[in-house]
Design an enzyme around this catalytic site. Sequence first.
Site, PDB file in Angstrom:
ATOM      1  N   HIS A   1     -10.653  -6.657   4.066  1.00 44.09           N
ATOM      2  CA  HIS A   1      -9.570  -6.335   3.142  1.00 44.09           C
ATOM      3  C   HIS A   1      -9.859  -5.045   2.375  1.00 44.09           C
ATOM      4  O   HIS A   1     -10.957  -4.843   1.866  1.00 44.09           O
ATOM      5  CB  HIS A   1      -9.427  -7.506   2.164  1.00 44.09           C
ATOM      6  CG  HIS A   1      -8.238  -7.440   1.279  1.00 44.09           C
ATOM      7  ND1 HIS A   1      -8.281  -7.750  -0.058  1.00 44.09           N
ATOM      8  CD2 HIS A   1      -6.943  -7.135   1.545  1.00 44.09           C
ATOM      9  CE1 HIS A   1      -7.077  -7.638  -0.584  1.00 44.09           C
ATOM     10  NE2 HIS A   1      -6.244  -7.258   0.365  1.00 44.09           N
TER      11      HIS A   1
ATOM     12  N   HIS B   1      -4.058   1.354  -3.617  1.00 40.60           N
ATOM     13  CA  HIS B   1      -3.243   0.141  -3.752  1.00 40.60           C
ATOM     14  C   HIS B   1      -2.272   0.221  -4.923  1.00 40.60           C
ATOM     15  O   HIS B   1      -1.102  -0.149  -4.796  1.00 40.60           O
ATOM     16  CB  HIS B   1      -4.157  -1.070  -3.928  1.00 40.60           C
ATOM     17  CG  HIS B   1      -3.432  -2.367  -4.080  1.00 40.60           C
ATOM     18  ND1 HIS B   1      -2.949  -2.819  -5.296  1.00 40.60           N
ATOM     19  CD2 HIS B   1      -3.099  -3.318  -3.167  1.00 40.60           C
ATOM     20  CE1 HIS B   1      -2.356  -3.983  -5.134  1.00 40.60           C
ATOM     21  NE2 HIS B   1      -2.431  -4.305  -3.856  1.00 40.60           N
TER      22      HIS B   1
END
Length: 259
Positions: free
Chosen positions: A12, A54
């Site tokens: 991730h 992000h």
Amino acid sequence: MSDWSWPALIAHRCGGALAPENTLAGLGIAARLGCVAVEFDVMLSGDGVPVLIHDETLERTAGRRGEVFRLSAEALQATDVGCRFHPAFSGETIPRLDAALSRCFQLGLAANLEIKPAAGFEVDTGRTVGRLLAGIGPGGLPPLLLSSFSEQALEAAAAEVEDLPRAFLAERFDVGALTTAVRLSCVSLNLGRQGLQAAQVAAVRDAGLRTLVYTVNAPDEARSLTEWGVVGVFSDRPDLLLTAPASPDAGTAASIQSA
């Protein structure tokens, strides 16, 4: 599902919890661990360059003010996101997408590229990412899976690189998310772990799609999800899933890479 060739373990945000997220350092750590697939987030800089990040702001990762969509790619590439994670990563900065793709190609890493547009930039981000990938061409790209929570962004990217496999992202399973994934000709529906049920995974499979799940850090949980028919998990602790012993009934944790 026998033609699904993606690894079942995906690190991730490049390196999970073992490196500053969405960085080239994370890619290197994932590869050294033995991972063969990673996930990262892509957003546009203020001058329209796809970069790995992000959040829409720099506060969490860099500890400073600044909105990504207002800053140039040059300024973002000069932003240290490593020191805040750990002094050992001091000097690690926000990479451009093309640099990350090149590093993945060199390291032999497949990549789930999540298109993460800032609010209001959904179509622009998807289109720009798609055009960049089309410009590189398949011969210079690592194996890719395009994904997004944004239907508009994913659709815009698909219009530029329609041959690349794609996935629709949703925090929870619902019929609307599955319908959208089918309409966009996705190969998978990527879902959050919270509240997920075996019957929902079966419903995705019955619709002709696969299920990938985020974020899974415990080997026992990974094994249970695989038993349900989940074909891949995103993990912040790929080291734990890679080294866990397989259970007698579901030998997926130790062999999760090759599922």
